[in-house]
Write an enzyme that holds these catalytic residues in place. Structure first.
Site, mmCIF file in Angstrom:
data_model
loop_
_atom_site.group_PDB
_atom_site.id
_atom_site.type_symbol
_atom_site.label_atom_id
_atom_site.label_comp_id
_atom_site.label_asym_id
_atom_site.label_seq_id
_atom_site.Cartn_x
_atom_site.Cartn_y
_atom_site.Cartn_z
ATOM 1 N N ASP A 218 -6.110 28.781 -4.631
ATOM 2 C CA ASP A 218 -6.288 28.555 -3.193
ATOM 3 C C ASP A 218 -5.028 28.943 -2.419
ATOM 4 O O ASP A 218 -3.922 28.856 -2.957
ATOM 5 C CB ASP A 218 -6.623 27.063 -2.979
ATOM 6 C CG ASP A 218 -7.207 26.807 -1.605
ATOM 7 O OD1 ASP A 218 -7.559 27.769 -0.902
ATOM 8 O OD2 ASP A 218 -7.310 25.620 -1.230
ATOM 9 N N ASN B 187 -18.605 30.019 -0.720
ATOM 10 C CA ASN B 187 -17.787 31.036 -0.042
ATOM 11 C C ASN B 187 -18.607 32.060 0.750
ATOM 12 O O ASN B 187 -18.041 32.813 1.556
ATOM 13 C CB ASN B 187 -16.871 31.763 -1.039
ATOM 14 C CG ASN B 187 -15.688 30.937 -1.493
ATOM 15 O OD1 ASN B 187 -15.158 31.102 -2.583
ATOM 16 N ND2 ASN B 187 -15.239 30.018 -0.652
HETATM 17 C C1 FPP Z 1 -9.039 30.842 -1.836
HETATM 18 O O1 FPP Z 1 -8.044 31.064 -0.867
HETATM 19 C C2 FPP Z 1 -9.279 32.069 -2.555
HETATM 20 C C3 FPP Z 1 -10.475 32.687 -2.692
HETATM 21 C C4 FPP Z 1 -11.735 32.209 -2.096
HETATM 22 C C5 FPP Z 1 -10.584 33.958 -3.401
HETATM 23 C C6 FPP Z 1 -9.859 34.021 -4.716
HETATM 24 C C7 FPP Z 1 -9.734 35.430 -5.035
HETATM 25 C C8 FPP Z 1 -8.648 36.029 -5.537
HETATM 26 C C9 FPP Z 1 -7.407 35.343 -5.979
HETATM 27 C C10 FPP Z 1 -8.703 37.493 -5.601
HETATM 28 C C11 FPP Z 1 -8.769 38.146 -6.860
HETATM 29 C C12 FPP Z 1 -9.572 37.623 -7.963
HETATM 30 C C13 FPP Z 1 -9.925 38.408 -8.969
HETATM 31 C C14 FPP Z 1 -10.625 37.860 -10.131
HETATM 32 C C15 FPP Z 1 -9.633 39.846 -8.946
HETATM 33 P P1 FPP Z 1 -8.432 30.889 0.645
HETATM 34 O O2 FPP Z 1 -8.925 32.199 1.158
HETATM 35 O O3 FPP Z 1 -9.400 29.769 0.806
HETATM 36 O O4 FPP Z 1 -7.064 30.530 1.288
HETATM 37 P P2 FPP Z 1 -6.827 29.548 2.532
HETATM 38 O O5 FPP Z 1 -7.278 28.177 2.105
HETATM 39 O O6 FPP Z 1 -5.361 29.627 2.753
HETATM 40 O O7 FPP Z 1 -7.629 30.086 3.674
#
Ligand code: FPP
Length: 246
Positions: free
Chosen positions: A24, A72
Site C-alpha cells: 500500500d 479496486n
Molecule cells: C495500493 O496503493 C497499491 C495497489 C492497489 C496496486 C499494487 C500494485 C503494484 C505494487 C504494482 C505492481 C505489481 C505487480 C505484481 C507488477 P494505493 O494506490 O492504494 O496507494 P495509496 O493508498 O497511497 O493511494
C-alpha cells in the site's frame, strides 16, 4: 530479473516460510512528488522485483503479494486500465528472469473479469515456471478473501450436488482444499505498508494465526533492507497458535 544485487546476506534464523504483503501507499508516494498515481504503481513494480530477489537470501520460500483487489475496480477507469497494462508489462518483461532464477509464479483471485490477453499471459507464466521451486511467488489479482471463500463454497456445493462430495465429511481441511491457495502453506507473516492497520479482505481464512507487521513505509520505499528487518522482528516473536508456552 537482471542486475542481481551483489551482496548476499545470510538467511535469517527462524525466518517465516511464507510472507504475504499488502503493498500500500503507491498513490501517496507519487502524489507527494507531484506525480500521477500510476507513477507510484510503476515504482511499486520495481520493488516487487527487488523483494522477490531478496527472498532466497533472507530465507523466505513463499511470497504472496496483493496486486489488485476485488474492490479496486472502484478506482478511476484510467487507474484500473493503467494497472492492468502494468501487469501485462511486468509479465512480459520479467518472464525470462523469473524462469531462469527458479521462481514459481502462481496467480490467485477470480480471473474471469480480467481481459483475455492478460489471462493468457498469466496462464503462460504459470506454465513456464511450474517446475521451479527456489521461491514461490503468488500474485493476487482481482482477489478478495470473501470472494475466494464464496467461490470455494459454490464449487463445493456443486460437488455435493453431483455426488462427488459427501456433505457430512466437510471440515476445515475440505474447505482449504477448494481455495485458490490450496497448494500453499498459510502465511506466517503478513506485512502491510503505508501506515494503515487493516487487512482489507486479504487471505482472511489463511491468516487466522499469522503474525502482522503494519509499517509506515510506503510500498515504493520498501527496500530489501526494510523487508529483512520485518522478517527479523518476526523471528523474535513467540507463536502459540492458541496454546500455551511449552
Ligand atoms: C495500493 O496503493 C497499491 C495497489 C492497489 C496496486 C499494487 C500494485 C503494484 C505494487 C504494482 C505492481 C505489481 C505487480 C505484481 C507488477 P494505493 O494506490 O492504494 O496507494 P495509496 O493508498 O497511497 O493511494
Amino acid at each position: 530479473m537482471s542486475d542481481r544485487h551483489p551482496t548476499v546476506e545470510a538467511p535469517i534464523p527462524n525466518c517465516p516460510k511464507h510472507v504475504a504483503i499488502i503493498m500500500d501507499g503507491n498513490g501517496r508516494w507519487a502524489q507527494a512528488q507531484g506525480k500521477p498515481r500510476l507513477f507510484g504503481h510503476h515504482a511499486g513494480a520495481k520493488r516487487v522485483k527487488e523483494i522477490v530477489r531478496a527472498c532466497p537470501d533472507v530465507g523466505v520460500k513463499y511470497l504472496t503479494i496483493f496486486a489488485f483487489s476485488t474492490e479496486n475496480w472502484k478506482r478511476t477507469q484510467s487507474e484500473v486500465s493503467g494497472l492492468m497494462s502494468l501487469f501485462r508489462r511486468y509479465i512480459s518483461a520479467e518472464m525470462k528472469g523469473l524462469v531462469k532464477e527458479g521462481v514459481r509464479v502462481r496467480f490467485i483471485g477470480d480471473r474471469v473479469r480480467l481481459d483475455g490477453k492478460l489471462q493468457a499471459m498469466m496462464d503462460d507464466l504459470e506454465r513456464r515456471t511450474e517446475h521451479n521451486e527456489k521461491v514461490h511467488l503468488t500474485i493476487a489479482i482481482n482477489y478478495g478473501g470473501r470472494d475466494e471463500v464464496a467461490r470455494a463454497v459454490k464449487e463445493m456445493a456443486c460437488d455435493v450436488a453431483s455426488g462427488k462430495l459427501d456433505p457430512t465429511s466437510v471440515d476445515e481441511t475440505t474447505l482449504t482444499g477448494y481455495l485458490d491457495t490450496r497448494v500453499l502453506p498459510d502465511p506466517d507473516l503478513v506485512i502491510r505498508t503505508s501506515g494503515e492497520a487493516r487487512i482489507s479482505n486479504f487471505l482472511l481464512w489463511q491468516s487466522a494465526y499469522s503474525e502482522y507487521e503494519f509499517i509506515d513505509t510506503l510500498w515504493p520505499d520498501f527496500t530489501s533492507d526494510v523487508f529483512r528487518s520485518c522478517v527479523s522482528r518476526f523471528a523474535g516473536r513467540e507463536r502459540r497458535f492458541g496454546g500455551v508456552k511449552a
